[in-house]
Write a protein that holds these residues in place. Structure first.
Motif, PDB file in Angstrom:
ATOM      1  N   ARG A 169       0.805  -1.219  -0.078  1.00  0.00           N
ATOM      2  CA  ARG A 169      -0.100  -0.062   0.119  1.00  0.00           C
ATOM      3  C   ARG A 169       0.769   1.353   0.040  1.00  0.00           C
ATOM      4  N   HIS A 170       1.951   1.147   0.862  1.00  0.00           N
ATOM      5  CA  HIS A 170       2.815   2.405   0.852  1.00  0.00           C
ATOM      6  C   HIS A 170       3.396   2.609  -0.709  1.00  0.00           C
ATOM      7  N   GLY A 229       3.164   9.721  -5.511  1.00  0.00           N
ATOM      8  CA  GLY A 229       3.418  11.161  -4.626  1.00  0.00           C
ATOM      9  C   GLY A 229       2.514  11.132  -3.620  1.00  0.00           C
ATOM     10  N   TRP A 230       1.773  10.018  -3.250  1.00  0.00           N
ATOM     11  CA  TRP A 230       1.024  10.138  -1.804  1.00  0.00           C
ATOM     12  C   TRP A 230       1.717   9.484  -0.794  1.00  0.00           C
ATOM     13  N   ASN A 231       1.790  10.128   0.475  1.00  0.00           N
ATOM     14  CA  ASN A 231       2.459   9.216   1.616  1.00  0.00           C
ATOM     15  C   ASN A 231       1.326   8.777   2.437  1.00  0.00           C
ATOM     16  N   GLN A 272      -7.723   8.934   3.188  1.00  0.00           N
ATOM     17  CA  GLN A 272      -8.871  10.117   2.781  1.00  0.00           C
ATOM     18  C   GLN A 272      -8.251  10.927   2.027  1.00  0.00           C
ATOM     19  N   GLY A 273      -8.875  10.951   0.696  1.00  0.00           N
ATOM     20  CA  GLY A 273      -8.278  11.950  -0.219  1.00  0.00           C
ATOM     21  C   GLY A 273      -7.112  11.149  -1.262  1.00  0.00           C
ATOM     22  N   ALA A 274      -6.749   9.975  -0.986  1.00  0.00           N
ATOM     23  CA  ALA A 274      -5.694   9.271  -1.787  1.00  0.00           C
ATOM     24  C   ALA A 274      -6.405   8.591  -2.898  1.00  0.00           C
ATOM     25  N   PRO A 275      -5.586   8.475  -3.867  1.00  0.00           N
ATOM     26  CA  PRO A 275      -5.888   7.988  -5.111  1.00  0.00           C
ATOM     27  C   PRO A 275      -6.438   6.544  -4.908  1.00  0.00           C
ATOM     28  N   PRO A 276      -7.551   5.938  -5.277  1.00  0.00           N
ATOM     29  CA  PRO A 276      -8.062   4.772  -4.989  1.00  0.00           C
ATOM     30  C   PRO A 276      -6.945   3.620  -5.289  1.00  0.00           C
ATOM     31  N   VAL A 277      -7.176   2.641  -4.500  1.00  0.00           N
ATOM     32  CA  VAL A 277      -6.169   1.569  -4.509  1.00  0.00           C
ATOM     33  C   VAL A 277      -6.953   0.316  -5.092  1.00  0.00           C
ATOM     34  N   GLY A 282      -4.134   3.037 -12.366  1.00  0.00           N
ATOM     35  CA  GLY A 282      -3.723   3.516 -10.980  1.00  0.00           C
ATOM     36  C   GLY A 282      -3.055   2.452  -9.886  1.00  0.00           C
ATOM     37  N   PRO A 283      -2.900   2.851  -8.784  1.00  0.00           N
ATOM     38  CA  PRO A 283      -2.105   2.046  -7.879  1.00  0.00           C
ATOM     39  C   PRO A 283      -2.848   0.634  -7.760  1.00  0.00           C
ATOM     40  N   THR A 284      -2.375  -0.360  -8.007  1.00  0.00           N
ATOM     41  CA  THR A 284      -2.871  -1.640  -7.745  1.00  0.00           C
ATOM     42  C   THR A 284      -1.982  -2.842  -7.041  1.00  0.00           C
ATOM     43  N   LEU A 285      -2.751  -3.464  -6.067  1.00  0.00           N
ATOM     44  CA  LEU A 285      -2.039  -4.529  -5.310  1.00  0.00           C
ATOM     45  C   LEU A 285      -2.584  -5.819  -5.755  1.00  0.00           C
ATOM     46  N   VAL A 286      -1.815  -7.058  -6.088  1.00  0.00           N
ATOM     47  CA  VAL A 286      -2.183  -8.353  -6.338  1.00  0.00           C
ATOM     48  C   VAL A 286      -1.971  -9.333  -5.267  1.00  0.00           C
ATOM     49  N   ALA A 287      -2.645 -10.140  -4.685  1.00  0.00           N
ATOM     50  CA  ALA A 287      -2.310 -11.044  -3.817  1.00  0.00           C
ATOM     51  C   ALA A 287      -2.666 -12.596  -4.392  1.00  0.00           C
ATOM     52  N   ALA A 288      -1.283 -13.339  -4.665  1.00  0.00           N
ATOM     53  CA  ALA A 288      -1.568 -14.663  -4.988  1.00  0.00           C
ATOM     54  C   ALA A 288      -1.467 -15.643  -3.664  1.00  0.00           C
TER      55      ALA A 288
END
Ligand SMILES: *Cc1c(COP(=O)(O)O)cnc(C)c1O
Length: 477
Positions: free
Chosen positions: A161-162, A169-171, A178-183, A234-240
């Motif tokens: 996520r980090h 550019g989002w910490n 809140q206000g972050a780009p959707p993940v 945009g930002p993407t997490l994949v869990a295998a």
């Protein structure tokens, strides 16, 4: 017997009878494991009465307290540390690991900081290297020692996520979500419940994850992943997943890593038990490409057979793990050292020296012993499957690792009801314990062979007890 500071009935420094008493109870329990009924012999309500009543006004001596606990809890203990417990995915305790756990308690180290226990910090550094090597993971990855794969999944996904938000550019640690780009979160249909719990804790929501189709063994399909990722911007997490709890199947990680990274996603691997297959040369092929992921979660209390609780979170980019968990406050100034501060890699701050039993397990087994443990459990799983199949039982999975999934059918009648009845007969009878489950909308019995002490004889006795339960239940119908 009650006590006050002035009336201790023994020499505190020389005798410590409570430790001896605890050791005696422990030995009695360990000795009972091969023979005692596997299931608990008392119900929750019975145990509640035995252990309960009002809190005594005056305290007991340490021995009396140990005695009260041991006698109250004993009938409610499950022989899950023993050789014929095949429920869920639960390892036992290797002798060296259990002994090291006692020492860990006696030492009572706060393993959060190098300043509070350099022994914990150094042992973690050493074990981290060994574990990465055994599991075939990059040497530069960072490692956190947590309570289990639940928290390891949380830690790996927190690092992810980090990283995916930082690229935009989002910490997230400073600003929150809140206000972050959707993940985007992308999981296989067979993702473990703890991955969803991790997403809830991370503020990513368990209901928003996109689910990717799996094959007949529960493995994520890379073509379906590619299609899902094409729809994600945009930002993407994949869990295998490495090691499906029902089938033992491992996702095709090499192809999944290629697809995930082509789309700029972070790839996390939930490998609670399956990652340990990498320690066996003959099984390593199932994990091809595992080193290409960005984070990995595994358990030590499952296949490595250390006592509860013990999980390991590994992250390819140490900065991402540290960014997620770094703890710095004025009162922690002594922590600003060159050496490892264990709590910079985990959600917990103060914590026990959880690494010591892992250390003892690994040095007592050696590299060859770890491989033999995993290999032996897999061979026993195949043996049980073969014996059950020969007895007319339907085996639902390809027995690639240590999980065996079976279903009981009659020539005519409701196989779901019959399977449920056989499962409960097996559980009541007590030779073994295994979990009832549902696989592809069908009732099934799941056996997980994860204990260091399970022998071929235990396997045959257990398979025979299952076949007998099938026969008895069929006669009742
Ligand atoms: C057991 C398991 C977990 C959860 O691990 P805990 O040890 O209960 O925290 C997560 N994923 C998989 C695949 C598992 O088998």
């Amino acid at each position: 017997m009650t006590h006050s500071a002035s009336a201790y009935p023994y020499n505190l420094l020389e005798e410590r009878p409570w430790l001896r008493l605890a050791a005696r109870h422990a030995e009695r329990f360990l000795d009972s494991l091969p023979a005692r009924p596997v299931a608990a012999q008392a119900s929750f309500q019975e145990l509640r009465s035995a252990l309960g009543g009002p809190l005594p006004e005056d305290g007991l001596t340490p021995e009396a307290a140990v005695e009260k606990l041991a006698s109250g809890a004993e009938p409610g203990l499950v022989a899950s540390a023993g050789p014929r417990y095949f429920g869920f995915v639960i390892g036992g305790s290797l002798p060296a690991a259990a002994a090291a756990d006692w020492l860990t308690t006696a030492w009572d180290q706060n393993g959060g900081l190098n300043a509070t226990s350099p022994a914990v910090a150094a042992a973690e550094d050493v074990v981290a290297g060994w574990v990465k090597e055994l599991l075939g993971l990059p040497g530069g990855a960072s490692v956190g020692f947590v309570t289990g794969c639940q928290m390891a999944n949380f830690a790996g996904l927190a690092a992810g996520r980090h990283a995916v938000l930082e690229r935009g550019g989002w910490n997230v640690e400073e600003e929150g979500l809140q206000g972050a780009p959707p993940v985007n979160v992308v999981l296989g249909e067979e993702a473990h419940a703890t991955v969803f719990a991790a997403l809830r804790l991370l503020g990513l929501g368990s209901g928003r994850a996109r689910r990717v189709a799996v094959d007949g063994q529960g493995r994520m399909r890379p073509d379906a992943l590619a299609e899902t990722l094409r729809a994600c911007a945009g930002p993407t997490l994949v869990a295998a997943q490495a090691g499906n709890v029902s089938t033992g199947a491992i996702d095709p990680l090499d192809e999944i890593a290629e697809v995930a990274h082509r789309h700029g996603a972070w790839l996390h691997v939930d490998g609670a038990f399956g990652l340990w297959a990498a320690a066996v040369p003959a099984l390593r092929g199932h994990l091809r490409g595992v080193e290409k992921a960005d984070s990995w979660a595994t358990d030590a209390h499952k296949w490595l057979n250390v006592p509860y609780d013990s999980g390991i979170a590994i992250v390819a980019q140490p900065e991402a793990q540290r960014a997620a968990f770094l703890k710095r406050a004025a009162y922690l100034i002594p922590a600003l050292s060159e050496e490892r501060d264990p709590h910079d890699y985990t959600p917990e701050s103060s914590r026990r020296g959880r690494v010591f039993p892992i250390y003892a397990a690994l040095v007592s087994l050696g590299r060859r012993g770890v491989a033999e443990l995993v290999e032996r459990n897999c061979a026993i799983a195949r043996r049980i499957a073969a014996r059950l199949r020969a007895g007319g039982v339907r085996v639902l999975n390809d027995v690639v690792l240590n999980q065996v999934l079976v279903r009981f059918e009659l020539p005519a009648g409701d196989a779901d009801a019959f399977t449920r009845a056989v499962v409960s007969r097996i559980q009541r009878e007590g030779t073994l314990w295994a979990s009832g489950t549902r696989w592809r909308d069908q009732e099934a019995l799941r056996l997980s062979v994860s204990n260091w002490s399970t022998s071929e004889k235990d396997a045959d006795r257990s398979a025979d007890a299952i076949l007998l339960a099938v026969k008895e239940e069929a006669e009742r119908c």
